[in-house]
Design a protein around this motif. Sequence first.
Motif, PDB file in Angstrom:
ATOM      1  N   LEU A   8       0.754  -0.394   3.532  1.00  0.00           N
ATOM      2  CA  LEU A   8       0.015   0.790   3.094  1.00  0.00           C
ATOM      3  C   LEU A   8      -1.151   0.434   2.180  1.00  0.00           C
ATOM      4  CD1 LEU A   8       3.146   3.017   2.314  1.00  0.00           C
ATOM      5  CD2 LEU A   8       1.768   2.997   4.416  1.00  0.00           C
ATOM      6  N   GLY A   9      -1.798  -0.685   2.470  1.00  0.00           N
ATOM      7  CA  GLY A   9      -2.922  -1.150   1.659  1.00  0.00           C
ATOM      8  C   GLY A   9      -4.204  -0.397   1.956  1.00  0.00           C
ATOM      9  N   ASN A  10      -5.356  -1.070   1.780  1.00  0.00           N
ATOM     10  CA  ASN A  10      -6.655  -0.420   1.914  1.00  0.00           C
ATOM     11  C   ASN A  10      -6.841   0.273   3.249  1.00  0.00           C
ATOM     12  OD1 ASN A  10      -7.642  -1.068  -0.628  1.00  0.00           O
ATOM     13  ND2 ASN A  10      -8.468  -3.041   0.041  1.00  0.00           N
ATOM     14  N   VAL A  11      -6.415  -0.375   4.325  1.00  0.00           N
ATOM     15  CA  VAL A  11      -6.568   0.202   5.662  1.00  0.00           C
ATOM     16  C   VAL A  11      -5.323   0.978   6.062  1.00  0.00           C
ATOM     17  CG1 VAL A  11      -6.955  -0.295   8.102  1.00  0.00           C
ATOM     18  CG2 VAL A  11      -8.200  -1.592   6.364  1.00  0.00           C
ATOM     19  N   GLY A  12      -4.154   0.361   5.897  1.00  0.00           N
ATOM     20  CA  GLY A  12      -2.917   0.993   6.331  1.00  0.00           C
ATOM     21  C   GLY A  12      -2.645   2.321   5.648  1.00  0.00           C
ATOM     22  N   GLY A  13      -2.973   2.412   4.365  1.00  0.00           N
ATOM     23  CA  GLY A  13      -2.760   3.662   3.648  1.00  0.00           C
ATOM     24  C   GLY A  13      -3.590   4.792   4.223  1.00  0.00           C
ATOM     25  N   LYS A  14      -4.776   4.473   4.687  1.00  0.00           N
ATOM     26  CA  LYS A  14      -5.668   5.488   5.252  1.00  0.00           C
ATOM     27  C   LYS A  14      -5.243   5.864   6.671  1.00  0.00           C
ATOM     28  CE  LYS A  14      -9.595   4.126   2.368  1.00  0.00           C
ATOM     29  NZ  LYS A  14      -8.811   3.277   1.451  1.00  0.00           N
ATOM     30  N   LEU A  15      -4.860   4.864   7.471  1.00  0.00           N
ATOM     31  CA  LEU A  15      -4.423   5.154   8.835  1.00  0.00           C
ATOM     32  C   LEU A  15      -3.141   5.989   8.835  1.00  0.00           C
ATOM     33  CD1 LEU A  15      -5.019   1.639  10.444  1.00  0.00           C
ATOM     34  CD2 LEU A  15      -6.417   3.699  10.762  1.00  0.00           C
ATOM     35  N   SER A  16      -2.208   5.629   7.957  1.00  0.00           N
ATOM     36  CA  SER A  16      -0.969   6.402   7.868  1.00  0.00           C
ATOM     37  C   SER A  16      -1.258   7.819   7.380  1.00  0.00           C
ATOM     38  CB  SER A  16       0.031   5.713   6.933  1.00  0.00           C
ATOM     39  OG  SER A  16      -0.498   5.570   5.620  1.00  0.00           O
ATOM     40  N   GLY A  17      -2.273   7.960   6.519  1.00  0.00           N
ATOM     41  CA  GLY A  17      -2.667   9.280   6.056  1.00  0.00           C
ATOM     42  C   GLY A  17      -3.160  10.162   7.189  1.00  0.00           C
ATOM     43  N   SER A  18      -3.876   9.577   8.146  1.00  0.00           N
ATOM     44  CA  SER A  18      -4.333  10.351   9.300  1.00  0.00           C
ATOM     45  C   SER A  18      -3.155  10.827  10.142  1.00  0.00           C
ATOM     46  CB  SER A  18      -5.293   9.515  10.152  1.00  0.00           C
ATOM     47  OG  SER A  18      -6.526   9.319   9.489  1.00  0.00           O
ATOM     48  N   ASP A  25       5.663  12.627  12.701  1.00  0.00           N
ATOM     49  CA  ASP A  25       6.912  12.318  11.994  1.00  0.00           C
ATOM     50  C   ASP A  25       6.855  10.847  11.580  1.00  0.00           C
ATOM     51  OD1 ASP A  25       9.477  11.873  11.105  1.00  0.00           O
ATOM     52  OD2 ASP A  25      10.467  12.784  12.836  1.00  0.00           O
ATOM     53  N   LEU A  26       6.579  10.595  10.300  1.00  0.00           N
ATOM     54  CA  LEU A  26       6.258   9.242   9.840  1.00  0.00           C
ATOM     55  C   LEU A  26       7.216   8.760   8.763  1.00  0.00           C
ATOM     56  CD1 LEU A  26       3.997   7.043  10.234  1.00  0.00           C
ATOM     57  CD2 LEU A  26       2.951   7.970   8.159  1.00  0.00           C
ATOM     58  N   THR A  27       7.688   7.516   8.937  1.00  0.00           N
ATOM     59  CA  THR A  27       8.484   6.825   7.925  1.00  0.00           C
ATOM     60  C   THR A  27       7.736   5.553   7.545  1.00  0.00           C
ATOM     61  OG1 THR A  27      10.501   7.667   8.947  1.00  0.00           O
ATOM     62  CG2 THR A  27      10.754   5.886   7.356  1.00  0.00           C
ATOM     63  N   VAL A  28       7.696   5.210   6.266  1.00  0.00           N
ATOM     64  CA  VAL A  28       6.830   4.127   5.806  1.00  0.00           C
ATOM     65  C   VAL A  28       7.597   3.092   4.980  1.00  0.00           C
ATOM     66  CG1 VAL A  28       4.802   5.629   5.787  1.00  0.00           C
ATOM     67  CG2 VAL A  28       6.156   5.364   3.693  1.00  0.00           C
ATOM     68  N   HIS A  29       6.972   1.907   4.894  1.00  0.00           N
ATOM     69  CA  HIS A  29       7.513   0.838   4.037  1.00  0.00           C
ATOM     70  C   HIS A  29       6.369  -0.036   3.550  1.00  0.00           C
ATOM     71  CE1 HIS A  29      10.142  -2.212   2.407  1.00  0.00           C
ATOM     72  NE2 HIS A  29       9.503  -3.134   3.120  1.00  0.00           N
ATOM     73  N   ASP A  30       6.482  -0.464   2.297  1.00  0.00           N
ATOM     74  CA  ASP A  30       5.533  -1.409   1.709  1.00  0.00           C
ATOM     75  C   ASP A  30       6.236  -2.078   0.537  1.00  0.00           C
ATOM     76  OD1 ASP A  30       2.219  -1.770   1.757  1.00  0.00           O
ATOM     77  OD2 ASP A  30       3.132  -2.249  -0.164  1.00  0.00           O
ATOM     78  N   LEU A  31       5.845  -3.298   0.228  1.00  0.00           N
ATOM     79  CA  LEU A  31       6.432  -3.989  -0.918  1.00  0.00           C
ATOM     80  C   LEU A  31       6.028  -3.339  -2.233  1.00  0.00           C
ATOM     81  CD1 LEU A  31       5.997  -7.722   0.188  1.00  0.00           C
ATOM     82  CD2 LEU A  31       8.059  -6.299   0.306  1.00  0.00           C
ATOM     83  N   ASN A  32       4.929  -2.586  -2.218  1.00  0.00           N
ATOM     84  CA  ASN A  32       4.456  -1.872  -3.401  1.00  0.00           C
ATOM     85  C   ASN A  32       5.076  -0.475  -3.418  1.00  0.00           C
ATOM     86  OD1 ASN A  32       2.952  -0.302  -5.260  1.00  0.00           O
ATOM     87  ND2 ASN A  32       1.173  -1.649  -5.046  1.00  0.00           N
ATOM     88  N   ALA A  33       6.019  -0.260  -4.303  1.00  0.00           N
ATOM     89  CA  ALA A  33       6.731   1.019  -4.354  1.00  0.00           C
ATOM     90  C   ALA A  33       5.808   2.186  -4.683  1.00  0.00           C
ATOM     91  CB  ALA A  33       7.860   0.936  -5.382  1.00  0.00           C
ATOM     92  N   ASP A  34       4.752   1.945  -5.440  1.00  0.00           N
ATOM     93  CA  ASP A  34       3.826   3.019  -5.788  1.00  0.00           C
ATOM     94  C   ASP A  34       3.095   3.539  -4.552  1.00  0.00           C
ATOM     95  OD1 ASP A  34       4.521   2.833  -8.449  1.00  0.00           O
ATOM     96  OD2 ASP A  34       2.839   1.521  -8.979  1.00  0.00           O
ATOM     97  N   LEU A  35       2.735   2.626  -3.643  1.00  0.00           N
ATOM     98  CA  LEU A  35       2.070   3.040  -2.415  1.00  0.00           C
ATOM     99  C   LEU A  35       3.008   3.864  -1.536  1.00  0.00           C
ATOM    100  CD1 LEU A  35       0.094  -0.204  -1.463  1.00  0.00           C
ATOM    101  CD2 LEU A  35      -0.763   1.841  -2.621  1.00  0.00           C
ATOM    102  N   VAL A  36       4.266   3.465  -1.487  1.00  0.00           N
ATOM    103  CA  VAL A  36       5.261   4.227  -0.727  1.00  0.00           C
ATOM    104  C   VAL A  36       5.412   5.624  -1.329  1.00  0.00           C
ATOM    105  CG1 VAL A  36       7.699   4.375  -0.072  1.00  0.00           C
ATOM    106  CG2 VAL A  36       6.497   2.183   0.045  1.00  0.00           C
ATOM    107  N   ALA A  37       5.528   5.694  -2.659  1.00  0.00           N
ATOM    108  CA  ALA A  37       5.705   6.985  -3.333  1.00  0.00           C
ATOM    109  C   ALA A  37       4.534   7.919  -3.058  1.00  0.00           C
ATOM    110  CB  ALA A  37       5.868   6.765  -4.832  1.00  0.00           C
ATOM    111  N   ALA A  38       3.329   7.372  -3.063  1.00  0.00           N
ATOM    112  CA  ALA A  38       2.148   8.198  -2.799  1.00  0.00           C
ATOM    113  C   ALA A  38       2.180   8.755  -1.382  1.00  0.00           C
ATOM    114  CB  ALA A  38       0.878   7.379  -3.019  1.00  0.00           C
TER     115      ALA A  38
END
Length: 321
Positions: A8-18, A25-38
């Motif tokens: 969910l970084g610079n690109v992934g966070g934006k693509l998942s947002g779209s 119906d989306l489920t997400v994972h990232d090593l950065n818990a703050d990005l997951v929470a957002a």
Amino acid sequence: MKVGFIGLGNVGGKLSGSLLRNGIDLTVHDLNADLVAACVEKGAKAAEGPAQLMRDCDAVITCLPSPAASDAVMQEMIGEVTEGKIWMEMSTTDEAEVKRLGAMVIEKGGAAVDCPVSGGCHRADTGNISIFAGCDRATFARILPFLTTMGRRVLHTGELGSASVLKVLTNYLATANLITCSEALVVAKAAGMDLNTAYEAMKISSGTSFVHETESQVILNGSRDISFTMDLVLKDIGLFQEVADRAGVPLEINPLMIEIFKDGIEKYGPRELSPNIIKRLEDKTGLDITAPGFPAEMVDDEPEEPGYEVHPQGKGAVAAE
């Protein structure tokens, strides 16, 4: 269809947002818990890890910073791949590596796609980015609704691995544009030209490019912020060099660009913003390549529009198998 998204970084966070913005119906994972929470705040569900995502979802998208990261995630997911599962690799990666990992998925009865994006983080944020997709035609037809949700122009490039080749090719061209725009702006300043006027001259001339019309603006603003760093540029043009080497093509410009970015990383650090490659010339000349009236970051001012498949010129529409 349930979709999983890893990275969910610079690109992934934006693509998942779209995807979320359009009701997937989306489920997400990232090593950065703050990005997951957002992402969860926007309506996504959180997964414990890659294995759970592959187990619970019909398709899993990875958007990661390196081939090594994709390999590590695949080692966790592969035990959960079953008939009909789809792995979609949206990272910028190596053709040979995506084929290797994809073969593991296919052997287990799943389908594999390399589908990197191109056009800048600002367009990823609005669903207007372009997407390449390498896979068999039947799999492409299955995933096209997701791809046209994340991007506006979607190109089926051929078999698995073909999209990754074309992605690093286009990144090579963008890097060459960035270096030449930087040199042109420094020469304009050194020759006594007004930089606002120089920008417009370049923009309305045969010398213009997508990179000039976007990245030159944040260069002149001084922010140099395109959410992309020198280490990522070096990775991408290094991958392009590997493609050329495997094909036996003796490149001349790319090896020089690799040396330029190695020097930039040595001087300013790997996480320096990539347009600051111009600092090499600013430092050598003592010139300040900034001008008033330019934005601090690139913003896509085009409205979000439904995505569509692009058909290569001269080939016409490709019928699904």
